[in-house]
Design a protein around this motif. Structure first.
Motif, PDB file in Angstrom:
ATOM      1  N   SER A  46      -1.055  10.307   8.920  1.00 19.25           N
ATOM      2  CA  SER A  46      -0.496  10.192  10.270  1.00 19.25           C
ATOM      3  C   SER A  46      -0.299  11.580  10.878  1.00 19.25           C
ATOM      4  N   ILE A  47      -0.325  11.611  12.197  1.00 14.13           N
ATOM      5  CA  ILE A  47       0.017  12.824  12.932  1.00 14.13           C
ATOM      6  C   ILE A  47       1.130  12.454  13.903  1.00 14.13           C
ATOM      7  N   TYR A  48       2.239  13.170  13.780  1.00 11.31           N
ATOM      8  CA  TYR A  48       3.406  12.966  14.636  1.00 11.31           C
ATOM      9  C   TYR A  48       3.405  14.066  15.692  1.00 11.31           C
ATOM     10  N   ILE A  49       3.540  13.676  16.960  1.00 13.45           N
ATOM     11  CA  ILE A  49       3.585  14.623  18.065  1.00 13.45           C
ATOM     12  C   ILE A  49       4.803  14.309  18.918  1.00 13.45           C
ATOM     13  N   SER A  50       5.544  15.350  19.288  1.00 14.09           N
ATOM     14  CA  SER A  50       6.725  15.206  20.129  1.00 14.09           C
ATOM     15  C   SER A  50       6.595  16.167  21.318  1.00 14.09           C
ATOM     16  N   LEU A  51       6.803  15.629  22.529  1.00 14.76           N
ATOM     17  CA  LEU A  51       6.696  16.411  23.766  1.00 14.76           C
ATOM     18  C   LEU A  51       7.926  16.182  24.622  1.00 14.76           C
ATOM     19  N   THR A  52       8.228  17.147  25.497  1.00 13.42           N
ATOM     20  CA  THR A  52       9.322  16.992  26.447  1.00 13.42           C
ATOM     21  C   THR A  52       8.926  17.609  27.789  1.00 13.42           C
ATOM     22  N   ASP A  53       9.783  17.399  28.780  1.00 16.93           N
ATOM     23  CA  ASP A  53       9.623  17.971  30.125  1.00 16.93           C
ATOM     24  C   ASP A  53       8.363  17.513  30.848  1.00 16.93           C
ATOM     25  N   GLY A  54       7.847  16.341  30.502  1.00 15.80           N
ATOM     26  CA  GLY A  54       6.712  15.798  31.242  1.00 15.80           C
ATOM     27  C   GLY A  54       7.192  15.058  32.479  1.00 15.80           C
ATOM     28  N   HIS A  55       6.298  14.869  33.416  1.00 16.83           N
ATOM     29  CA  HIS A  55       6.619  14.176  34.670  1.00 16.83           C
ATOM     30  C   HIS A  55       5.529  13.151  34.959  1.00 16.83           C
ATOM     31  N   GLY A  56       5.853  11.875  34.864  1.00 19.16           N
ATOM     32  CA  GLY A  56       4.885  10.824  35.190  1.00 19.16           C
ATOM     33  C   GLY A  56       3.947  10.495  34.056  1.00 19.16           C
ATOM     34  N   LYS A  57       2.643  10.360  34.398  1.00 17.04           N
ATOM     35  CA  LYS A  57       1.623   9.934  33.431  1.00 17.04           C
ATOM     36  C   LYS A  57       0.621  11.059  33.179  1.00 17.04           C
ATOM     37  N   TYR A  58       0.087  11.043  31.955  1.00 15.49           N
ATOM     38  CA  TYR A  58      -0.947  12.003  31.551  1.00 15.49           C
ATOM     39  C   TYR A  58      -2.002  11.265  30.739  1.00 15.49           C
ATOM     40  N   ASP A  59      -3.230  11.752  30.801  1.00 17.85           N
ATOM     41  CA  ASP A  59      -4.276  11.284  29.903  1.00 17.85           C
ATOM     42  C   ASP A  59      -4.197  12.140  28.652  1.00 17.85           C
ATOM     43  N   ILE A  79      -0.096   8.751  28.287  1.00 13.97           N
ATOM     44  CA  ILE A  79       1.259   9.158  27.913  1.00 13.97           C
ATOM     45  C   ILE A  79       2.117   9.005  29.154  1.00 13.97           C
ATOM     46  N   ARG A  80       3.266   8.352  28.986  1.00 14.00           N
ATOM     47  CA  ARG A  80       4.200   8.164  30.109  1.00 14.00           C
ATOM     48  C   ARG A  80       5.543   8.786  29.766  1.00 14.00           C
ATOM     49  N   PHE A  81       6.078   9.499  30.725  1.00  9.88           N
ATOM     50  CA  PHE A  81       7.430  10.044  30.624  1.00  9.88           C
ATOM     51  C   PHE A  81       8.309   9.228  31.560  1.00  9.88           C
ATOM     52  N   PRO A  82       9.022   8.234  31.015  1.00 11.88           N
ATOM     53  CA  PRO A  82       9.753   7.296  31.861  1.00 11.88           C
ATOM     54  C   PRO A  82      11.069   7.815  32.432  1.00 11.88           C
ATOM     55  N   GLY A  83      11.655   8.816  31.815  1.00 10.50           N
ATOM     56  CA  GLY A  83      12.979   9.272  32.248  1.00 10.50           C
ATOM     57  C   GLY A  83      12.915  10.548  33.043  1.00 10.50           C
ATOM     58  N   GLY A  84      14.003  11.271  33.001  1.00  6.56           N
ATOM     59  CA  GLY A  84      14.104  12.538  33.714  1.00  6.56           C
ATOM     60  C   GLY A  84      13.349  13.647  33.008  1.00  6.56           C
ATOM     61  N   ALA A  85      13.568  14.869  33.478  1.00  4.45           N
ATOM     62  CA  ALA A  85      12.823  16.030  33.007  1.00  4.45           C
ATOM     63  C   ALA A  85      13.014  16.306  31.514  1.00  4.45           C
ATOM     64  N   LYS A  86      14.130  15.945  30.940  1.00  6.55           N
ATOM     65  CA  LYS A  86      14.398  16.253  29.533  1.00  6.55           C
ATOM     66  C   LYS A  86      14.045  15.107  28.581  1.00  6.55           C
ATOM     67  N   THR A  87      13.344  14.098  29.068  1.00  5.11           N
ATOM     68  CA  THR A  87      12.921  12.989  28.214  1.00  5.11           C
ATOM     69  C   THR A  87      12.000  13.505  27.111  1.00  5.11           C
ATOM     70  N   VAL A  88      12.200  13.011  25.893  1.00  2.00           N
ATOM     71  CA  VAL A  88      11.333  13.343  24.764  1.00  2.00           C
ATOM     72  C   VAL A  88      10.449  12.130  24.480  1.00  2.00           C
ATOM     73  N   VAL A  89       9.149  12.370  24.410  1.00  2.00           N
ATOM     74  CA  VAL A  89       8.185  11.322  24.072  1.00  2.00           C
ATOM     75  C   VAL A  89       7.617  11.642  22.698  1.00  2.00           C
ATOM     76  N   GLU A  90       7.673  10.648  21.804  1.00  3.02           N
ATOM     77  CA  GLU A  90       7.155  10.807  20.451  1.00  3.02           C
ATOM     78  C   GLU A  90       5.960   9.887  20.282  1.00  3.02           C
ATOM     79  N   MET A  91       4.905  10.424  19.669  1.00  7.74           N
ATOM     80  CA  MET A  91       3.696   9.647  19.412  1.00  7.74           C
ATOM     81  C   MET A  91       3.337   9.753  17.945  1.00  7.74           C
ATOM     82  N   VAL A  92       2.805   8.669  17.410  1.00  6.90           N
ATOM     83  CA  VAL A  92       2.320   8.667  16.034  1.00  6.90           C
ATOM     84  C   VAL A  92       0.882   8.174  16.058  1.00  6.90           C
TER      85      VAL A  92
END
Length: 136
Positions: A46-59, A79-92
């Motif tokens: 598996s590869i775990y990826i964590s991102l923050t400070d995204g806005h809206g949707k990304y390919d 990839i969707r960032f549903p919350g505010g600027a400090k939302t953390v999105v985790e992908m596996v």
């Protein structure tokens, strides 16, 4: 477009996700793989990826390539960032049966659109090339 900020990219044997809390446990973190022969079909990992400070949707794209830049694996998804600027999105990304054609260093790169956000190298070696202490 404002790009997300990477927090982590980790290669591991498995990611266990608690159904109640959504907490993730990364099991068997590694930076290299060994085999007795090439081509080498890697076991599931598996590869775990964590991102923050995204806005809206990304390919999003995860690409694995060799030193010469030849791609051996690609996965795509939105990839969707549903919350505010400090939302953390985790992908596996669960990867099964990835074929490494030869020994060497392979690069796993994660893109948002056409921009690399984070990358990680993984060395793939023959068992006989590993010296005591784990160094090639």
């Amino acid at each position: 477009m404002i790009m997300p900020i990477p927090l982590a990219m980790i290669l591991c044997d498995h990611v266990i996700i608690d159904k109640r809390t959504e907490k993730k446990s990364l099991i068997g973190i590694f930076s290299n793989m060994v085999t007795s022969a090439f081509p080498f079909r890697a076991p599931h990992f598996s590869i775990y990826i964590s991102l923050t400070d995204g806005h809206g949707k990304y390919d999003g794209r995860l690409i694995c390539s060799n030193r010469e830049g030849r791609d051996i694996f690609e996965a795509r998804g939105e990839i969707r960032f549903p919350g505010g600027a400090k939302t953390v999105v985790e992908m596996v990304y669960d990867i099964g049966g990835l074929m490494f054609p030869e020994k060497g260093i392979y690069n796993f790169a994660f893109y948002c659109g056409n921009e690399i956000i984070i990358s990680r190298e993984c060395r793939v070696d023959l068992i006989k090339d590993i010296k005591p202490g784990g160094k090639a």
